[in-house]
Motif scaffolding. Structure first.
Motif: not given
Ligand code: CP
Ligand code: NVA
Length: 328
Positions: A73-74, A76, A124, A286-288
């Motif tokens: 994750s980045l 979140t 997650r 939503d990215l990435p």
């Protein structure tokens, strides 16, 4: 003044929803009233942060929130970590690979141990069932930060962004192109619950499950919206205010990469497809993102792209959620 008082004031004294102590596992469990309570507070927190640079009421003062990640994750991770701190709380980030999970410590024990230290768990995980099990064993609120079936926090930030760009209460249509994955599922649930029309274009084999379609059709009917699932992207984007896509290969599906690339050929959002939507339609992701796969470089980098507004709103929407579920 509690988070709910802030909302009461924003809503002219009308008490809206009491979410204290609740989990957020999927948005099926949240009513339209709950959803507007979250978005109302998110808007207020965003405005307050922009005006003052900090929050007047630190609703998580003296509280700790565990952010537990089984996948990468980045957005979140950073938005939750900074969000908890901005509300005066202590975020504790854990990667499951650094715990005893792989050496056999049962999830039930992890949930009970964390409940003795913290006031909330943001998790997650690969499997939705594992998040449900964590919630069953934890005594504190559990928030789904993405699993294979849902990404409710992303959908809340997306709804906040849609309202910012188009206002509330207007007839709005969102077209989702690609894999009917976790992002699509949470969007379908949330948008149908607030009466926003949604059309999905997905190849065969990657369409939403019939049971999910039936459920969201029920929500849409109650709120005056509609749900449509079609084959061709050009049919879904007709009259759309927003065109949304996500990766073709989600985390954990890497082995299917080749067949998925083949299946999604023709599902890339490029300028030609954007032209088939409303003339002022906006692009969402939503990215990435994978440029050249689900979206062309000139669309994601173009003037109609609002992907970084979506990413920013993760911070505000999640702070509202944390305040209402865990805060004072
Ligand atoms: N959109 C989103 O959830 O991004 P991360 O995987 O970087 O958290
Ligand atoms: N569908 C993507 C979303 C990433 C935020 C995934 O699950 O990998």
């Amino acid at each position: 003044m509690s988070a709910l008082d802030i909302i009461e004031r924003a809503g002219g004294g009308k008490r809206m929803a009491d979410l204290k102590g609740r989990d957020l596992l999927t948005l099926h469990d949240y009513s339209p009233k709950d959803i507007s309570a979250i978005i109302d507070l998110a808007d207020k927190l965003k405005a307050e942060l922009a005006e003052r640079g900090s929050h007047m009421r630190r609703t998580l003062e003296g509280k700790s929130v565990v952010l537990y990640f089984e996948k990468q994750s980045l957005r979140t991770r950073v938005s939750f970590e900074i969000g908890v701190a901005q509300l005066g709380g202590q975020p504790v980030v854990i990667y499951s690979g650094n715990t005893h999970a792989d050496r056999g410590e049962p999830r039930q024990d992890t949930a009970r141990v964390l409940s003795r230290y913290a006031h909330g768990i943001v998790i997650r995980a690969y499997k939705h069932e594992d998040i449900v099990q964590t919630a069953e064993w934890a005594d504190i609120p559990v928030i789904n930060a993405l699993c294979e079936r849902a990404h409710p926090c992303q959908a809340l930030a997306d709804l906040m962004t849609i309202y910012e760009k188009r206002g509330r209460g207007k007839k709005t249509k969102v077209a989702y192109i690609g894999d009917a994955n976790n992002i699509a599922a949470s969007l379908m649930i949330l948008l149908s619950k607030v009466g926003i029309d949604i059309a999905l274009a997905c190849p065969d084999g990657y369409k939403p499950e019939p049971a999910l379609i039936a459920k969201v059709e029920g929500y849409a009917e109650a709120e005056g919206g509609s749900v449509e699932v079609v084959d061709r992207p050009v049919d879904a984007v007709k009259d759309a205010d927003f065109v949304y896509t996500d990766v073709w290969v989600s985390m954990g599906m890497e082995e299917e990469e080749r067949e998925r690339r083949e299946a999604f050929e023709g599902y890339c959002i490029n300028n030609k497809l954007m032209k088939a939507a409303k003339s002022d339609a906006l692009f969402m992701h939503d990215l990435p993102a994978h440029r050249g796969e689900e979206v062309s470089d000139n669309v994601i980098e173009g003037p109609r792209s609002i992907v970084f507004d979506q990413a920013e709103n993760r911070l505000h929407a999640q702070k509202a959620l944390l305040s209402l579920l865990i805060g004072d």
